[in-house]
Design a protein around this motif. Sequence first.
Motif, short mmCIF file in Angstrom:
data_model
loop_
_atom_site.label_atom_id
_atom_site.label_comp_id
_atom_site.label_asym_id
_atom_site.label_seq_id
_atom_site.Cartn_x
_atom_site.Cartn_y
_atom_site.Cartn_z
N ILE A 1 -4.54 7.12 2.20
CA ILE A 1 -5.22 5.95 2.72
C ILE A 1 -6.27 6.38 3.74
O ILE A 1 -7.38 5.88 3.76
CB ILE A 1 -4.19 4.96 3.33
N PHE B 1 0.81 -1.21 0.00
CA PHE B 1 0.00 0.00 0.00
C PHE B 1 0.85 1.27 0.00
O PHE B 1 0.43 2.29 -0.53
CB PHE B 1 -0.92 0.03 1.22
N LEU C 1 -2.37 -3.59 7.67
CA LEU C 1 -1.92 -3.27 6.33
C LEU C 1 -1.01 -4.37 5.83
O LEU C 1 -0.32 -5.03 6.60
CB LEU C 1 -1.14 -1.94 6.32
N LEU D 1 0.03 7.66 6.23
CA LEU D 1 -1.35 7.41 5.79
C LEU D 1 -1.98 8.64 5.16
O LEU D 1 -2.72 8.54 4.19
CB LEU D 1 -2.19 6.93 6.97
#
Length: 77
Positions: free
Chosen positions: A73, A6, A49, A68
């Motif tokens: 995210i 991610f 995650l 983040l």
Amino acid sequence: MSKFCFITKKKSLFGNKRSYSMNKSKRKFLPNLHNHRFWLPSKKKFIKLKLTCKAIRIINKIGIEKILIDNNIIKEI
């Protein structure tokens, strides 16, 4: 879930497996992924995650909340 990080956006790569006789066959190079839980103090909860080891080291250096927000995210903390 697909095999990508991610944070660093690393994903699987494809290439050839070569033998000593130089025969080639297709293979897949997988990223070094780990499922990891992080504590968000502002929300008072854990988030899970799927990250590479490189991303975990970046989070340890900079901080989970800043990462983040920078990667969209989580919009606001």
